[in-house]
Design a protein around this motif. Structure first.
Motif, PDB file in Angstrom:
ATOM      1  N   GLY A 124       0.786  -1.231   0.000  1.00 47.42           N
ATOM      2  CA  GLY A 124       0.000   0.000   0.000  1.00 47.42           C
ATOM      3  C   GLY A 124       0.809   1.268   0.000  1.00 47.42           C
ATOM      4  N   SER A 125       2.128   1.171   0.266  1.00 48.21           N
ATOM      5  CA  SER A 125       2.928   2.396   0.391  1.00 48.21           C
ATOM      6  C   SER A 125       3.062   3.158  -0.930  1.00 48.21           C
ATOM      7  N   LYS A 126       2.985   2.439  -2.055  1.00 49.29           N
ATOM      8  CA  LYS A 126       3.096   3.120  -3.357  1.00 49.29           C
ATOM      9  C   LYS A 126       1.898   4.024  -3.632  1.00 49.29           C
ATOM     10  N   SER A 127       0.811   3.790  -2.924  1.00 49.76           N
ATOM     11  CA  SER A 127      -0.394   4.608  -3.120  1.00 49.76           C
ATOM     12  C   SER A 127      -0.382   5.866  -2.258  1.00 49.76           C
ATOM     13  N   ILE A 128       0.596   5.980  -1.347  1.00 49.76           N
ATOM     14  CA  ILE A 128       0.606   7.110  -0.418  1.00 49.76           C
ATOM     15  C   ILE A 128       0.811   8.434  -1.149  1.00 49.76           C
ATOM     16  N   LEU A 129       1.789   8.506  -2.055  1.00 48.77           N
ATOM     17  CA  LEU A 129       2.053   9.768  -2.748  1.00 48.77           C
ATOM     18  C   LEU A 129       0.871  10.199  -3.620  1.00 48.77           C
ATOM     19  N   PRO A 130       0.301   9.303  -4.470  1.00 48.73           N
ATOM     20  CA  PRO A 130      -0.879   9.712  -5.239  1.00 48.73           C
ATOM     21  C   PRO A 130      -2.041  10.161  -4.347  1.00 48.73           C
ATOM     22  N   LYS A 131      -2.238   9.465  -3.218  1.00 41.73           N
ATOM     23  CA  LYS A 131      -3.323   9.823  -2.304  1.00 41.73           C
ATOM     24  C   LYS A 131      -3.047  11.188  -1.665  1.00 41.73           C
ATOM     25  N   THR A 132      -1.772  11.469  -1.391  1.00 40.50           N
ATOM     26  CA  THR A 132      -1.386  12.756  -0.814  1.00 40.50           C
ATOM     27  C   THR A 132      -1.670  13.888  -1.797  1.00 40.50           C
ATOM     28  N   LYS A 133      -1.263  13.686  -3.050  1.00 45.04           N
ATOM     29  CA  LYS A 133      -1.502  14.719  -4.067  1.00 45.04           C
ATOM     30  C   LYS A 133      -2.996  14.931  -4.292  1.00 45.04           C
ATOM     31  N   GLU A 134      -3.749  13.868  -4.198  1.00 43.80           N
ATOM     32  CA  GLU A 134      -5.205  13.968  -4.331  1.00 43.80           C
ATOM     33  C   GLU A 134      -5.793  14.808  -3.193  1.00 43.80           C
ATOM     34  N   ALA A 135      -5.303  14.573  -1.965  1.00 44.73           N
ATOM     35  CA  ALA A 135      -5.802  15.317  -0.809  1.00 44.73           C
ATOM     36  C   ALA A 135      -5.415  16.793  -0.866  1.00 44.73           C
ATOM     37  N   LEU A 136      -4.296  17.092  -1.530  1.00 45.42           N
ATOM     38  CA  LEU A 136      -3.796  18.469  -1.618  1.00 45.42           C
ATOM     39  C   LEU A 136      -4.052  19.097  -2.988  1.00 45.42           C
ATOM     40  N   ALA A 137      -4.948  18.496  -3.759  1.00 49.24           N
ATOM     41  CA  ALA A 137      -5.153  18.923  -5.160  1.00 49.24           C
ATOM     42  C   ALA A 137      -5.439  20.419  -5.275  1.00 49.24           C
ATOM     43  N   GLU A 138      -6.318  20.931  -4.434  1.00 44.72           N
ATOM     44  CA  GLU A 138      -6.683  22.348  -4.522  1.00 44.72           C
ATOM     45  C   GLU A 138      -5.497  23.246  -4.180  1.00 44.72           C
ATOM     46  N   LYS A 139      -4.769  22.894  -3.154  1.00 42.82           N
ATOM     47  CA  LYS A 139      -3.602  23.688  -2.751  1.00 42.82           C
ATOM     48  C   LYS A 139      -2.536  23.686  -3.848  1.00 42.82           C
ATOM     49  N   LEU A 140      -2.256  22.501  -4.410  1.00 40.38           N
ATOM     50  CA  LEU A 140      -1.250  22.398  -5.468  1.00 40.38           C
ATOM     51  C   LEU A 140      -1.693  23.159  -6.712  1.00 40.38           C
ATOM     52  N   GLN A 141      -2.996  23.140  -7.007  1.00 51.37           N
ATOM     53  CA  GLN A 141      -3.524  23.878  -8.151  1.00 51.37           C
ATOM     54  C   GLN A 141      -3.344  25.380  -7.960  1.00 51.37           C
ATOM     55  N   ARG A 142      -3.625  25.873  -6.765  1.00 49.71           N
ATOM     56  CA  ARG A 142      -3.466  27.304  -6.476  1.00 49.71           C
ATOM     57  C   ARG A 142      -2.016  27.733  -6.632  1.00 49.71           C
ATOM     58  N   GLU A 143      -1.096  26.906  -6.127  1.00 55.08           N
ATOM     59  CA  GLU A 143       0.325  27.245  -6.243  1.00 55.08           C
ATOM     60  C   GLU A 143       0.764  27.277  -7.700  1.00 55.08           C
ATOM     61  N   GLN A 144       0.245  26.356  -8.497  1.00 53.87           N
ATOM     62  CA  GLN A 144       0.587  26.324  -9.918  1.00 53.87           C
ATOM     63  C   GLN A 144       0.066  27.571 -10.629  1.00 53.87           C
ATOM     64  N   GLU A 145      -1.154  27.967 -10.296  1.00 56.35           N
ATOM     65  CA  GLU A 145      -1.749  29.151 -10.925  1.00 56.35           C
ATOM     66  C   GLU A 145      -0.999  30.424 -10.549  1.00 56.35           C
ATOM     67  N   LYS A 146      -0.401  30.446  -9.373  1.00 55.59           N
ATOM     68  CA  LYS A 146       0.395  31.602  -8.955  1.00 55.59           C
ATOM     69  C   LYS A 146       1.781  31.609  -9.577  1.00 55.59           C
ATOM     70  N   GLY A 147       2.105  30.523 -10.299  1.00 58.63           N
ATOM     71  CA  GLY A 147       3.409  30.435 -10.946  1.00 58.63           C
ATOM     72  C   GLY A 147       4.524  30.030 -10.004  1.00 58.63           C
ATOM     73  N   LEU A 148       4.159  29.456  -8.849  1.00 59.68           N
ATOM     74  CA  LEU A 148       5.183  29.033  -7.894  1.00 59.68           C
ATOM     75  C   LEU A 148       5.898  27.791  -8.402  1.00 59.68           C
ATOM     76  N   LYS A 149       7.182  27.733  -8.153  1.00 65.55           N
ATOM     77  CA  LYS A 149       7.986  26.585  -8.577  1.00 65.55           C
ATOM     78  C   LYS A 149       7.583  25.341  -7.780  1.00 65.55           C
ATOM     79  N   PRO A 150       7.376  24.206  -8.464  1.00 64.00           N
ATOM     80  CA  PRO A 150       7.011  22.970  -7.730  1.00 64.00           C
ATOM     81  C   PRO A 150       8.082  22.608  -6.700  1.00 64.00           C
TER      82      PRO A 150
END
Length: 282
Positions: free
Chosen positions: A92-118
């Motif tokens: 199950g550990s391989k699913s942790i990162l995708p699940k994390t990005k899913e939980a933070l989808a809105e936050k990561l989207q906002r940072e991308q729209e602001k042009g912040l470096k990943p």
């Protein structure tokens, strides 16, 4: 019997978590799949506030799979991302990162729209003692970065561990809470190894285990100790005496109790879940 354990390093760890929570994007809350509610620290909600959370239901290999599915659904309904894993063999550990990005989808989207470096996502790994935090971190890091042990209280400090280029993990010591309002929670934690064995009477916990298995998993109990239906009708104290003799300990009920607790912890009585979803829903 009153069970309690809140040594000084836990109080210190609680303060450190409160100080560092603002530096992370998400919290990985590890719970024990055999007691997914009783192994949650009630102080966490106050400490973590509105921080996004991924509930990792660890030791799923030892838990009743039907119950684990229900608890995953429960946590999702409570607004948390949830994932059943087994850090011991990396399931199950391989699913942790995708699940994390899913939980933070809105936050990561906002940072991308602001042009912040990943950048790498920062996560705090938190949970009660002996829930498998250090084992999980070592699996994700691909090497032994955190000290592990099949007993509570091994991790005493905090450290950052990197997982690939996408995730930075902050290890924290296991933290219990100062007082168990419900002593049944204390018994469950003692039975599964979250509390030091020196802090409780082992015959009391063995009797608690026998009562539980008689009610919910009688066939597994009978298979382990070659018990008949007539044996299962005995009182729990009589059953402890019978199993003690069957194990070759004669009248040494302390050794009999230790064997039962060990067998339960190691899964020798089969998969089980102490926190019953049906009781919670009631």
């Amino acid at each position: 019997m009153t069970i309690q354990w809140f040594p000084g390093h836990m109080a210190k760890a609680k303060r450190q978590v409160s100080e560092k929570i603002k530096h992370v994007d998400i919290v990985f809350e590890l719970v024990d799949g055999r007691l997914p509610i009783s192994s949650r620290n009630p102080m966490l909600d106050e400490i973590l506030q509105q921080k996004p959370r991924l509930v990792l239901i660890n030791k799923a290999d030892l838990a009743d799979p039907a119950q684990t599915k229900k608890w995953e659904t429960y946590f999702n309904e409570q607004g948390y991302a949830a994932l059943a894993i087994n850090s011991q063999d990396n399931k199950g550990s391989k699913s942790i990162l995708p699940k994390t990005k899913e939980a933070l989808a809105e936050k990561l989207q906002r940072e991308q729209e602001k042009g912040l470096k990943p950048r790498a996502i920062r996560a705090m790994v938190i949970g009660i003692p002996n829930v498998g935090k250090s084992t999980l971190l070592n699996r994700l890091a691909g090497k032994k970065m955190a000290q592990t042990g099949n007993k509570p209280g091994v991790t005493k400090g905090q450290q950052w561990i990197r997982y690939k280029k996408d995730l930075e993990l902050l290890d924290t010591p296991g933290i219990l809470w100062p007082k168990f309002e419900d002593q049944e929670i204390g018994k469950k934690l003692a039975l599964t190894g979250a509390i030091k064995d020196q802090l409780f009477h082992q015959d009391d916990i063995a009797i608690y285990a026998l009562e539980f298995f008689k009610q919910f998993y009688p066939e597994q109990l009978a298979d382990r100790y070659q018990l008949t239906q007539e044996d299962l009708a005995f009182s729990t104290a009589e059953l402890l005496m019978l199993i003690t003799k069957k194990q070759g300990f004669q009248d040494d009920y302390d050794k009999g109790s230790q064997r039962i607790i060990h067998d339960v912890r190691e899964g020798k009585l089969g998969k089980y879940t102490l926190d019953r979803y049906e009781e919670m829903s009631e």
